[in-house]
Scaffold this motif. Sequence first.
Motif, mmCIF file in Angstrom:
data_model
loop_
_atom_site.group_PDB
_atom_site.id
_atom_site.type_symbol
_atom_site.label_atom_id
_atom_site.label_comp_id
_atom_site.label_asym_id
_atom_site.label_seq_id
_atom_site.Cartn_x
_atom_site.Cartn_y
_atom_site.Cartn_z
ATOM 1 N N ILE A 1 10.793 -0.443 -5.642
ATOM 2 C CA ILE A 1 11.920 -1.317 -5.311
ATOM 3 C C ILE A 1 12.414 -1.021 -3.898
ATOM 4 C CG2 ILE A 1 14.290 -1.922 -5.902
ATOM 5 C CD1 ILE A 1 13.592 -1.295 -8.785
ATOM 6 N N LEU A 2 12.466 0.265 -3.585
ATOM 7 C CA LEU A 2 12.956 0.675 -2.271
ATOM 8 C C LEU A 2 12.023 0.175 -1.161
ATOM 9 C CD1 LEU A 2 15.384 2.392 -1.397
ATOM 10 C CD2 LEU A 2 13.788 4.289 -1.078
ATOM 11 N N VAL A 3 10.711 0.342 -1.382
ATOM 12 C CA VAL A 3 9.744 -0.103 -0.375
ATOM 13 C C VAL A 3 9.838 -1.613 -0.194
ATOM 14 C CG1 VAL A 3 7.291 -0.361 0.134
ATOM 15 C CG2 VAL A 3 8.171 1.828 -0.671
ATOM 16 N N ASN A 4 9.986 -2.328 -1.316
ATOM 17 C CA ASN A 4 10.113 -3.781 -1.234
ATOM 18 C C ASN A 4 11.335 -4.186 -0.429
ATOM 19 O OD1 ASN A 4 8.099 -5.416 -2.354
ATOM 20 N ND2 ASN A 4 8.522 -4.491 -4.338
ATOM 21 N N LEU A 5 12.411 -3.447 -0.638
ATOM 22 C CA LEU A 5 13.630 -3.729 0.114
ATOM 23 C C LEU A 5 13.380 -3.530 1.610
ATOM 24 C CD1 LEU A 5 16.739 -4.185 0.247
ATOM 25 C CD2 LEU A 5 16.958 -1.723 0.151
ATOM 26 N N ILE A 6 12.718 -2.418 1.947
ATOM 27 C CA ILE A 6 12.449 -2.138 3.360
ATOM 28 C C ILE A 6 11.579 -3.246 3.955
ATOM 29 C CG2 ILE A 6 11.312 -0.541 4.956
ATOM 30 C CD1 ILE A 6 12.169 1.715 2.974
ATOM 31 N N LEU B 1 10.763 7.139 -11.411
ATOM 32 C CA LEU B 1 10.682 7.427 -9.989
ATOM 33 C C LEU B 1 9.794 6.396 -9.271
ATOM 34 C CD1 LEU B 1 11.346 9.425 -7.674
ATOM 35 C CD2 LEU B 1 9.225 10.608 -8.243
ATOM 36 N N PHE B 2 8.633 6.104 -9.847
ATOM 37 C CA PHE B 2 7.702 5.159 -9.204
ATOM 38 C C PHE B 2 8.336 3.775 -9.095
ATOM 39 C CE2 PHE B 2 3.886 7.762 -10.908
ATOM 40 C CZ PHE B 2 4.145 8.716 -9.941
ATOM 41 N N ALA B 3 9.021 3.376 -10.174
ATOM 42 C CA ALA B 3 9.663 2.068 -10.152
ATOM 43 C C ALA B 3 10.708 2.016 -9.038
ATOM 44 C CB ALA B 3 10.309 1.783 -11.499
ATOM 45 N N PHE B 4 11.473 3.081 -8.940
ATOM 46 C CA PHE B 4 12.515 3.141 -7.913
ATOM 47 C C PHE B 4 11.893 3.093 -6.514
ATOM 48 C CE2 PHE B 4 15.307 5.701 -5.123
ATOM 49 C CZ PHE B 4 16.394 4.849 -5.133
ATOM 50 N N GLN C 1 0.836 -1.206 0.000
ATOM 51 C CA GLN C 1 0.000 0.000 0.000
ATOM 52 C C GLN C 1 0.867 1.251 0.000
ATOM 53 O OE1 GLN C 1 -3.193 0.153 -0.451
ATOM 54 N NE2 GLN C 1 -3.167 -2.068 -0.641
ATOM 55 N N PHE C 2 1.935 1.192 0.765
ATOM 56 C CA PHE C 2 2.850 2.323 0.866
ATOM 57 C C PHE C 2 3.425 2.643 -0.519
ATOM 58 C CE2 PHE C 2 6.869 4.354 2.063
ATOM 59 C CZ PHE C 2 6.408 5.260 3.004
ATOM 60 N N GLY C 3 3.823 1.600 -1.224
ATOM 61 C CA GLY C 3 4.364 1.779 -2.575
ATOM 62 C C GLY C 3 3.359 2.445 -3.504
ATOM 63 N N PHE C 4 2.108 1.975 -3.431
ATOM 64 C CA PHE C 4 1.067 2.564 -4.279
ATOM 65 C C PHE C 4 0.858 4.038 -3.938
ATOM 66 C CE2 PHE C 4 -0.577 -1.887 -4.800
ATOM 67 C CZ PHE C 4 -0.301 -1.941 -6.148
ATOM 68 N N LEU C 5 0.790 4.329 -2.647
ATOM 69 C CA LEU C 5 0.521 5.704 -2.215
ATOM 70 C C LEU C 5 1.613 6.663 -2.665
ATOM 71 C CD1 LEU C 5 -1.016 5.751 1.349
ATOM 72 C CD2 LEU C 5 -2.093 5.606 -0.873
ATOM 73 N N LEU C 6 2.861 6.187 -2.654
ATOM 74 C CA LEU C 6 3.968 7.067 -3.040
ATOM 75 C C LEU C 6 3.788 7.583 -4.462
ATOM 76 C CD1 LEU C 6 7.192 5.481 -1.568
ATOM 77 C CD2 LEU C 6 6.229 7.710 -1.053
ATOM 78 N N GLY C 7 3.143 6.791 -5.293
ATOM 79 C CA GLY C 7 2.889 7.204 -6.663
ATOM 80 C C GLY C 7 1.862 8.318 -6.744
ATOM 81 N N GLY C 8 1.337 8.698 -5.596
ATOM 82 C CA GLY C 8 0.317 9.745 -5.572
ATOM 83 C C GLY C 8 -1.041 9.164 -5.882
#
Lengths: 307, 330
Positions: free
Chosen positions: A286-291, A280-283, A238-245
């Motif tokens: 990936i970052l959220v997945n890593l976390i 940016l969204f892809a990055f 969800q966090f990843g989706f939200l970051l995309g705005g």
Amino acid sequence: MWKYTARRIVEMIPILIVISILTFLFIHLIPGDPARLVAGKDATIEDVENVRHELGLDKPILKQYVDYMKNLMTGELGTSLTTGLPVIDMFKTRFMPSLHLTFLSMLWATLIGLMIGVFSAINKNKWPDYFGMVTAVSGISIPGFWLGLLLIQLFSVQLGLFPTGGLDGFSSYILPSLTLGAGIMSMIARFTRSSMLETLQADFIRTGRAKGLKEHSVIVTHALRNSLISVVTVAGLQFGFLLGGSVVVETVFSFPGMGRLLIDSIAFRDYPVIQSALLLFAFEFILVNLIVDVLYTVLNPKIQLDS
Amino acid sequence: MTEHVLRVSDLETSFMRDKTEIKILRGVNFSIRKGEILGLVGESGSGKSLTSLSIMQLFHGTTGKIVKGSIYFNGEDLTKMSESEIRKIRGKQMAMIFQEPMTSLNPVLKIGKQLMEAIEMHLKLPKSESKHHAIQMLKSVGIGRAEEIIHEYPHQLSGGMRQRVMIAMAMACHPNLLIADEPTTALDVTIQAQILELMKKLKEENETAILLITHDLGVVAEMCDKVVVMYAGQVVEEADVFELFASPKHPYTKGLIASVPKIGDKKEVLDSINGHVPSPQNMPKGCKFAPRCNQVMSICQEESPPTVEISATRQCSCWLYAKKDVEVNA
């Protein structure tokens, strides 16, 4: 844990290269001639050729990619076709509001969601459980645009507590974050509940009680910790989706975030902006997945050692 | 005679299913003295584990409830205590180890933390002392590298080691009573012997009374002073361990002992007791064992047999002996 994290960061590099190739190719996959698109409909052939030269589109494709990567490293993301501003500057003003909104929404949604989930689980089939799950179902079922409008009607129009939209200080974040977080809170509540119910059946919970532990330490120290893994997965996605705005919420609240920037750019075929937003969204994902993966190793010691 | 640590009398425990009460334990009686090992035997479904959970009152998340009877522990009736009073006894004066060492420890907490939890709470020791105590306990159960183990997680240990940790945890506050619910069933035979030996040693050192629940008669013969045989939620026979194996009285006990395969026997088919333990919803009238009994009489199907005292250390609930009793009295 540090070794694992370092290894995962190194593993990100090939993924990022693949993504950069895909976003680089994006401009070449657009139907028609990109130079003409940039130059505009009424441009002469000479103008188009000038633009082609400026954009470097007349160079060999490999050279183009190397240049693209060089620019990327220095933060040069090109210029917007609609505003004429550097893309990086547009992102600077749009990204932070989206990031703040995401953090705020995730924060309250996770805290309240966990609380509802735990209370529902320990009061299974009693009224706190029914109340919690009705709240959760409502949170998931009510569409964001409608909830947003209701909140504006009540808190902005009737009570005058918060602005109806725009971005003017902290109070502008409240209603959008409530709207954005409602669904996430519900999802986290439901996942926490089912995960807790499963964990509470475990043998080690009985061991904890047989030790004479107080019920709250059985719930928090033993059950919740074990239940968090599935919750982290959901929250991370969800966090990843939200970051995309969020297009819907940003539109309802006229909130100047990444979601609206992307939608506007698509509407005006502003390819440099779209291209960079994709990257940016892809990055971010990936970052959220890593976390999330690193959090797994914190929550479940077995994962770290087996890997 | 030493005092009783635990005396269970007329214990009845029920579960609720679809608003109907299903009685699982129907009047259980037995007692354990200080330093004694009492074996609780019977087939699956005879109510052994539920008896132990009733004593600990670990009914959380179930509909289980003690409906009748009393459990005197160190002279106090546990059935009359509140949850918070019981909690102070659990883990401190009365501890329990379980059948499944693989799942009985929390997978995400370090061994040390899980051991120290109970020590800190019950013995009110500061962290450094409770850590020292935890290491001592691990050493006392035969774990050599105790200082390292406390920083490890359960999945890094073998089943036998985990059961040792469970025992260390249970014995940490020097309880008066240790309830061991099939502690060796999930372990290899060699490890089994070590664990049993360890329990015996700790019993000698601390004078702990042990309630050993098992369906393994070999373990009973090896370990116990006294044996209680359960069938369908009732005690059918209670005897000294030597008496029980030398001359079982109840037909069910005879059946159980006969079912143990003997080395040297050249039988094609092993002995067994025909039929199954009746389900709690369909309990037969009269003696619950009557449908499977090879010495069944007409009275067995009509009335429940009384508990007959055969000698000072022996009791049996069977019409075979009650009848003789009546005859002698007449």
